[in-house]
Design an enzyme around this catalytic site. Sequence first.
Site, PDB file in Angstrom:
ATOM      1  N   SER A   1      96.965   7.129 -27.019  1.00  0.00           N
ATOM      2  CA  SER A   1      96.606   6.455 -28.274  1.00  0.00           C
ATOM      3  C   SER A   1      96.201   7.489 -29.320  1.00  0.00           C
ATOM      4  O   SER A   1      96.492   8.683 -29.155  1.00  0.00           O
ATOM      5  CB  SER A   1      95.476   5.457 -28.016  1.00  0.00           C
ATOM      6  OG  SER A   1      95.293   4.632 -29.125  1.00  0.00           O
ATOM      7  N   ASN A   2      95.561   7.060 -30.369  1.00  0.00           N
ATOM      8  CA  ASN A   2      95.089   7.973 -31.415  1.00  0.00           C
ATOM      9  C   ASN A   2      93.814   7.390 -32.010  1.00  0.00           C
ATOM     10  O   ASN A   2      93.491   6.223 -31.771  1.00  0.00           O
ATOM     11  CB  ASN A   2      96.190   8.179 -32.473  1.00  0.00           C
ATOM     12  CG  ASN A   2      96.541   6.867 -33.147  1.00  0.00           C
ATOM     13  OD1 ASN A   2      95.750   6.304 -33.882  1.00  0.00           O
ATOM     14  ND2 ASN A   2      97.741   6.360 -32.867  1.00  0.00           N
ATOM     15  N   PRO A   3      93.073   8.186 -32.794  1.00  0.00           N
ATOM     16  CA  PRO A   3      91.745   7.719 -33.228  1.00  0.00           C
ATOM     17  C   PRO A   3      91.734   6.852 -34.492  1.00  0.00           C
ATOM     18  O   PRO A   3      90.691   6.724 -35.138  1.00  0.00           O
ATOM     19  CB  PRO A   3      90.978   9.027 -33.467  1.00  0.00           C
ATOM     20  CG  PRO A   3      92.001  10.083 -33.580  1.00  0.00           C
ATOM     21  CD  PRO A   3      93.334   9.561 -33.184  1.00  0.00           C
TER      22      PRO A   3
END
Length: 411
Positions: A216-218
């Site tokens: 995922s990513n932030p």
Amino acid sequence: MNTSAPGSAPSVLVIVGGSMAAVKAPAVLRRLRERGARVQVIATQSALAFITELSLATAADGEVATDATWFEPRPDAQHLTLARVDAAVVVGASADLLARAAGGRASDLASATLLSVAGPVLWVPAMNERMWRHPAVQANVARLRGWGHHFLGPEVGAFGTRGEGAGLGRMAEPEDIAAATLALLHPPRPHDLAGLKVVVSAGPTREYLDPVRFISNPSSGKMGFAVAEEARSRGAEVVLVTGPVSLSDPPGIQVTRIETALELRDAVLEAARDADLVVMTAAVADYRAAERASEKQAKVAGDVTIRLTPNPDILAELGQQKGNRVLVGFAMETHAGIERAALKAQRKNADFILLNYPTREGTAFGGDDNEVTLVRPDGTFEEWPRLSKREVARRLLDEAVRIRNKQRPET
Ligand code: CTP
């Protein structure tokens, strides 16, 4: 930004500049208080040549902050404490104070405070007409306007103690200054999206490797939520499709929560069928696991290779069946941003892309501000200053409305 609790009195910082109009400052303070505001005052050094601290303190709610009080030993940094207000108004703004603010100076309490005021700022200039019209002053005004500051006046009329200042340059009346300051806290929203459907995607996607692990990513989702809320407040029917974020559902908006890029695609394409505008702020993972294990994978000795397969490009799919819809994308680039964003807009058939820079301080993932460049497929672009995400949303929607009106001049 309204920092007051709902229903409580708005707080206003009045900065008094070094102009003859400073004598009207107590009347401004009284008008603001009559309208229910809590007021605090800064008087610049030169303001105190025109008006006494005592007359200001009598009309205000407390002490008058000056360059002298700034340097008194105190537990807080006075310029930061004073900046925590809902709005600031500069009364009797002089050419020099405009220059200090436009130059980003922090050489006195007033300019240092203006650097950190979070809410809207209203300038009420008063100066000789020739000074006001000087290109240096006008350049400073333009710069401040570009940062989202507001201006009231100067007006035409007699000013100065002997009427020597007839012409343009007179400061606006206290009643109008108080009204304009408080209006900034509740600006009337244009209802220009009434009858339109807006679809917004937000947040990250999660690409599962097994039931408990994912790529995922932030992304915080804040930008997409700001666009959805701004579109709602302008009368649109809004569908917000969001990946996992810690933000709660905004009122009046249909929210669909998804996890993976494939789920995002299904939800966005479905909602976009009868949409007029689609804004893709979601940070979609470009790849997912080629095989998603149905059971948790135990660790093995040595290196592991994960095979990834590309996710569909949702914005590009929307672009292939664009119809009359306005399509807006976001892009993050670390180099050759404008060329790459323009090519992306062409490839995906988007009307424009807002380009941001993940490496710039304060504007990266999770922040409340964003500094973006609007890039069109033809390579033309507009650099916007650092703005709150809500203000970026407002400008984004203004541009989308312009494009829509150009496409359909009859509406
Ligand atoms: N986007 C999308 N579907 C994807 C990937 C991205 O709809 N699978 C959208 C994003 O929401 C964003 C825009 O496309 O609005 C640009 O995303 P970006 O990841 O920068 O574009 P890519 O084409 O993936 O380019 P890059 O090669 O730089 O990753």
